[in-house]
Design a protein around this motif. Structure first.
Motif, PDB file in Angstrom:
ATOM      1  N   ASN A 131      11.775  17.023   1.475  1.00 30.98           N
ATOM      2  CA  ASN A 131      11.676  18.456   1.769  1.00 30.98           C
ATOM      3  C   ASN A 131      12.302  19.245   0.631  1.00 30.98           C
ATOM      4  O   ASN A 131      13.482  19.096   0.351  1.00 30.98           O
ATOM      5  N   SER A 132      11.497  20.065  -0.007  1.00 32.78           N
ATOM      6  CA  SER A 132      12.023  20.964  -1.027  1.00 32.78           C
ATOM      7  C   SER A 132      11.726  22.393  -0.585  1.00 32.78           C
ATOM      8  O   SER A 132      11.094  22.609   0.440  1.00 32.78           O
ATOM      9  N   ASP A 133      12.161  23.348  -1.377  1.00 35.08           N
ATOM     10  CA  ASP A 133      11.939  24.748  -1.023  1.00 35.08           C
ATOM     11  C   ASP A 133      10.455  25.115  -1.018  1.00 35.08           C
ATOM     12  O   ASP A 133      10.018  25.949  -0.241  1.00 35.08           O
ATOM     13  N   GLN A 178      16.257  17.266   0.398  1.00 33.63           N
ATOM     14  CA  GLN A 178      16.552  16.403   1.539  1.00 33.63           C
ATOM     15  C   GLN A 178      15.475  15.335   1.638  1.00 33.63           C
ATOM     16  O   GLN A 178      14.286  15.633   1.682  1.00 33.63           O
ATOM     17  N   VAL A 179      15.912  14.069   1.684  1.00 35.07           N
ATOM     18  CA  VAL A 179      14.995  12.940   1.774  1.00 35.07           C
ATOM     19  C   VAL A 179      15.247  12.235   3.102  1.00 35.07           C
ATOM     20  O   VAL A 179      16.377  11.838   3.392  1.00 35.07           O
ATOM     21  N   ASN A 180      14.197  12.107   3.921  1.00 40.40           N
ATOM     22  CA  ASN A 180      14.297  11.396   5.198  1.00 40.40           C
ATOM     23  C   ASN A 180      13.519  10.090   5.096  1.00 40.40           C
ATOM     24  O   ASN A 180      12.389  10.085   4.607  1.00 40.40           O
ATOM     25  N   ILE A 181      14.135   9.021   5.571  1.00 37.15           N
ATOM     26  CA  ILE A 181      13.472   7.724   5.587  1.00 37.15           C
ATOM     27  C   ILE A 181      13.359   7.283   7.031  1.00 37.15           C
ATOM     28  O   ILE A 181      14.347   7.209   7.752  1.00 37.15           O
ATOM     29  N   LEU A 218       5.090  13.634   1.519  1.00 30.08           N
ATOM     30  CA  LEU A 218       5.111  12.494   2.432  1.00 30.08           C
ATOM     31  C   LEU A 218       4.650  11.262   1.665  1.00 30.08           C
ATOM     32  O   LEU A 218       3.584  11.285   1.047  1.00 30.08           O
ATOM     33  N   VAL A 219       5.442  10.206   1.714  1.00 27.75           N
ATOM     34  CA  VAL A 219       5.085   8.950   1.065  1.00 27.75           C
ATOM     35  C   VAL A 219       5.076   7.887   2.149  1.00 27.75           C
ATOM     36  O   VAL A 219       6.109   7.584   2.744  1.00 27.75           O
ATOM     37  N   LYS A 253       0.846  -1.191   0.000  1.00 26.91           N
ATOM     38  CA  LYS A 253       0.000   0.000   0.000  1.00 26.91           C
ATOM     39  C   LYS A 253       0.885   1.246   0.000  1.00 26.91           C
ATOM     40  O   LYS A 253       1.904   1.281   0.683  1.00 26.91           O
ATOM     41  N   ILE A 254       0.464   2.263  -0.744  1.00 28.71           N
ATOM     42  CA  ILE A 254       1.197   3.532  -0.791  1.00 28.71           C
ATOM     43  C   ILE A 254       0.200   4.677  -0.653  1.00 28.71           C
ATOM     44  O   ILE A 254      -0.850   4.681  -1.285  1.00 28.71           O
ATOM     45  N   LYS A 255       0.562   5.648   0.188  1.00 28.14           N
ATOM     46  CA  LYS A 255      -0.201   6.895   0.311  1.00 28.14           C
ATOM     47  C   LYS A 255       0.777   8.038   0.086  1.00 28.14           C
ATOM     48  O   LYS A 255       1.889   8.020   0.609  1.00 28.14           O
ATOM     49  N   VAL A 256       0.343   9.035  -0.663  1.00 32.08           N
ATOM     50  CA  VAL A 256       1.179  10.198  -0.938  1.00 32.08           C
ATOM     51  C   VAL A 256       0.407  11.448  -0.544  1.00 32.08           C
ATOM     52  O   VAL A 256      -0.774  11.580  -0.869  1.00 32.08           O
ATOM     53  N   MET A 257       1.089  12.344   0.166  1.00 33.45           N
ATOM     54  CA  MET A 257       0.479  13.606   0.566  1.00 33.45           C
ATOM     55  C   MET A 257       1.475  14.726   0.301  1.00 33.45           C
ATOM     56  O   MET A 257       2.664  14.588   0.595  1.00 33.45           O
ATOM     57  N   THR A 258       0.991  15.810  -0.258  1.00 38.28           N
ATOM     58  CA  THR A 258       1.823  16.981  -0.520  1.00 38.28           C
ATOM     59  C   THR A 258       1.346  18.132   0.349  1.00 38.28           C
ATOM     60  O   THR A 258       0.146  18.408   0.408  1.00 38.28           O
ATOM     61  N   VAL A 259       2.295  18.793   1.013  1.00 36.96           N
ATOM     62  CA  VAL A 259       1.979  19.931   1.872  1.00 36.96           C
ATOM     63  C   VAL A 259       2.732  21.149   1.333  1.00 36.96           C
ATOM     64  O   VAL A 259       3.950  21.127   1.220  1.00 36.96           O
TER      65      VAL A 259
END
Length: 117
Positions: free
Chosen positions: A88-90, A68-71, A95-96, A30-36
């Motif tokens: 994290n971008s400018d 920057q990618v945090n896992i 969020l995945v 399962k995958i959920k993606v959210m953009t803030v």
């Protein structure tokens, strides 16, 4: 996911991804993606508190294509059941949330694959 996996594997092969990454995609359930966009400090604090309260462990922080990618992972015994990838971008935070049955080796191969590009 059952119907999407063959298409995902095909797209990964066309993009030149390694067989390790393609095998990893087959372990995803399962995958959920959210953009803030325009996140505020309170939202980031609440998100950080959520991660602590739900026992997520920082696994890796990498720079990929200037972002920057945090896992972070949540695991029981040696099996990783949940992986949360934060980009994290400018302009935004992506969020995945990935659910499946992964090993530490699977995650390490994924990180190495992303770091090499």
């Amino acid at each position: 996911m059952l119907l999407a996996k063959p298409y995902i594997r095909k797209a990964l092969r066309e993009d030149g991804e390694s067989e390790d990454v393609i095998r990893l995609a087959s372990k995803v359930s399962k995958i959920k993606v959210m953009t803030v966009e325009n996140s505020n400090p309170k939202l980031l604090k609440d998100f950080s508190d959520y991660l602590l309260d739900n026992h997520y462990e920082d696994w890796a922080t990498i720079k990929h294509e200037g972002e920057q990618v945090n896992i972070r992972v949540k695991q029981k015994t040696d099996v990783i059941k949940n992986m949360l990838i934060t980009v994290n971008s400018d302009k935004e935070i992506i969020l995945v949330d990935v659910k499946g049955n992964f090993t530490a080796d699977d995650i390490s191969k994924m990180i190495a694959s992303a770091s090499d590009k």
